[in-house]
Design a protein around this motif. Structure first.
Motif, mmCIF file in Angstrom:
data_model
loop_
_atom_site.group_PDB
_atom_site.id
_atom_site.type_symbol
_atom_site.label_atom_id
_atom_site.label_comp_id
_atom_site.label_asym_id
_atom_site.label_seq_id
_atom_site.Cartn_x
_atom_site.Cartn_y
_atom_site.Cartn_z
ATOM 1 N N ASN A 66 60.501 39.038 36.166
ATOM 2 C CA ASN A 66 59.760 40.302 36.160
ATOM 3 C C ASN A 66 58.683 40.324 37.240
ATOM 4 O O ASN A 66 58.102 39.290 37.581
ATOM 5 N N THR A 67 58.401 41.522 37.748
ATOM 6 C CA THR A 67 57.296 41.727 38.682
ATOM 7 C C THR A 67 56.530 42.979 38.275
ATOM 8 O O THR A 67 56.997 43.778 37.452
ATOM 9 N N GLU A 71 55.915 42.308 34.593
ATOM 10 C CA GLU A 71 55.360 40.954 34.550
ATOM 11 C C GLU A 71 54.129 40.908 33.651
ATOM 12 O O GLU A 71 53.932 39.950 32.880
ATOM 13 N N ARG A 334 64.668 41.624 47.349
ATOM 14 C CA ARG A 334 63.302 41.141 47.246
ATOM 15 C C ARG A 334 62.870 40.490 48.551
ATOM 16 O O ARG A 334 63.699 40.066 49.366
ATOM 17 N N THR A 337 61.971 34.510 47.421
ATOM 18 C CA THR A 337 62.204 33.802 46.167
ATOM 19 C C THR A 337 62.014 32.311 46.429
ATOM 20 O O THR A 337 62.491 31.806 47.447
ATOM 21 N N ASP A 364 58.480 37.543 45.270
ATOM 22 C CA ASP A 364 57.608 38.541 45.880
ATOM 23 C C ASP A 364 58.438 39.759 46.243
ATOM 24 O O ASP A 364 59.527 39.627 46.818
ATOM 25 N N GLU A 365 57.907 40.939 45.920
ATOM 26 C CA GLU A 365 58.570 42.189 46.272
ATOM 27 C C GLU A 365 58.044 42.690 47.617
ATOM 28 O O GLU A 365 56.968 42.296 48.074
ATOM 29 N N THR A 369 53.940 43.423 45.048
ATOM 30 C CA THR A 369 53.911 42.895 43.686
ATOM 31 C C THR A 369 54.677 41.580 43.637
ATOM 32 O O THR A 369 55.510 41.285 44.500
ATOM 33 N N ASP A 370 54.380 40.805 42.602
ATOM 34 C CA ASP A 370 55.049 39.517 42.481
ATOM 35 C C ASP A 370 55.197 39.144 41.019
ATOM 36 O O ASP A 370 54.745 39.849 40.122
ATOM 37 N N GLY A 371 55.816 38.002 40.790
ATOM 38 C CA GLY A 371 55.996 37.492 39.438
ATOM 39 C C GLY A 371 56.433 36.048 39.490
ATOM 40 O O GLY A 371 56.923 35.560 40.516
ATOM 41 N N ASP A 372 56.237 35.343 38.388
ATOM 42 C CA ASP A 372 56.694 33.967 38.320
ATOM 43 C C ASP A 372 57.073 33.627 36.887
ATOM 44 O O ASP A 372 56.810 34.384 35.951
#
Length: 384
Positions: A66-67, A71, A334, A337, A364-365, A369-372
């Protein structure tokens, strides 16, 4: 027909040097049926997973992280036990007209859906699926196995079934010819062009690979060319895609070092955990096929810590470059990654392995935006 019933320990994949490169640690029973050598073996594997953040499935599905708002609002903390990687396979080897005729068939249980009875409430049923099914004779391989584009010389031993970002992971039907270290193949061209109603595949993918060695160093250079086409009656568009990958591994003082570096544009589906999971391009507002180029890299160190304990660290990266970043993101691509896999694998006996692995990935988008996500996996593997 005479069957020799004396079983002996042998490599599970002695029926094929191609698969031996991937699973040489497995063992099997070998016996003779007339003038045919038959090998049978496999393993059972229990995977016990705790998702620290979101649940990314029975294997670490980096492409689903998810981002943005998703996220921030995701459900955290979940446990999953499964034995879906359990597998078995058998192969044959016979001399036919002066050349070895080799066949190999392998299946596991990493398939299934709710409609077929796959559930965790009652039976945990999963479907049997074909992993490998091929034969080879006189340099000609026909059937389903690892893509010729895949660099088997640098495969890190992760407990996670999917493995790191930036690595080719693909099995598909193909017709391959090998002479010396050079192999050329025509492979199934299952290309996905997002936003289109009809993805045609008029031509097979063409792959080439050269494998060699220089002392303790094993290396390969591989490439793929693919043709993308959309023709749904209203839109008629086409584009070429390609990819290259250099990979190598070596062992120094018992420590195995390996990695790969590659670039592709329009052949992105071959990179399993990448900036464009399972897609080769997208259809833009003008009805043209747009591709996203990407750089992929992976490296690992596998070190013996004691005679029975090994430790692995594998790091992977995939970075994209799109002409229209907003359109690429809207189509599922994206910006980047990355992933880290770190494990300890304890082998108290030849056919037994207990392992513990930490997995982390971040995306990273293009819009910033980003997510982990991270999780811990423990595994028990018994080989037969």
């Amino acid at each position: 027909m005479t069957i020799q019933t004396t079983f002996k320990k042998a490599s599970l994949f002695s029926a094929s040097a191609l698969v031996l490169a991937v699973a040489s640690a497995s063992h099997a029973y070998e016996f003779e049926v007339g003038d045919v050598t038959v090998n049978y073996g496999g393993y059972t594997k229990l995977d016990m997973i705790y998702n620290v953040e979101e649940d990314l499935g029975d294997a670490f599905n980096i492409g689903s992280i998810n981002t943005g708002a998703a996220e921030d609002n995701e459900v955290e903390g979940s446990t999953r036990f499964h034995a879906r990687q359990t597998r078995f396979g058998f192969g044959t080897d016979a001399m036919v007209s002066g050349s070895n005729l080799k066949t190999y068939v392998e299946a596991d249980f990493f398939s299934g859906n709710a409609d077929s009875g796959f559930n965790q409430v009652v039976s945990n049923s999963t479907q049997l699926r074909l992993r490998h099914g091929f034969g080879s004779w006189n340099g000609i391989l026909a059937g389903q196995t690892w893509s010729n584009f895949m660099p088997l010389v640098a495969l890190p031993p992760t407990l996670d079934f999917n493995g790191p970002a930036g690595y080719i992971f693909n099995r598909q039907a193909q017709l391959r010819y090998t002479t010396g270290g050079l192999s050329v193949a025509l492979e199934n061209p299952e290309s996905t062009v997002n936003n289109s109603l009809d993805d045609n595949d008029p031509l097979p993918d063409l792959t080439m690979k050269y494998k060699g060695a220089a002392g303790p160093l094993n290396y390969s250079l591989s490439g793929v060319v693919t043709y993308l086409e959309v023709d749904d009656g209203n839109t008629d568009a086409s584009e070429n895609g390609y990819g290259v990958m250099l990979a190598a591994s070596t062992t120094v003082g018992g420590v195995k070092l390996g990695g790969n570096f590659g670039y592709n544009d329009g052949a992105n589906r071959y990179i399993f955990n990448s900036v464009s999971p399972f897609q080769n391009g997208y259809l833009d507002a003008n009805g043209d096929i747009e591709t996203v180029s990407q750089v992929d890299a992976m490296g690992f160190v596998d070190m013996p810590l004691t005679p029975m304990l090994n430790g692995l660290v594998a790091v992977g990266y995939s970075g994209g470059d799109a002409d229209d970043e907003a359109a690429a993101q809207a189509s599922g691509f994206r910006d980047s990654t990355m992933s880290v896999h770190a494990n300890l694998r304890y082998k108290p006996a030849e056919r037994i392995m207990y392992g513990l692995e930490y997995q982390y990935a971040a995306v990273d988008e293009y819009d910033g935006t980003d997510g982990d996500a991270s999780r811990v996996q423990a595994s028990v593997k018994y080989t037969f």
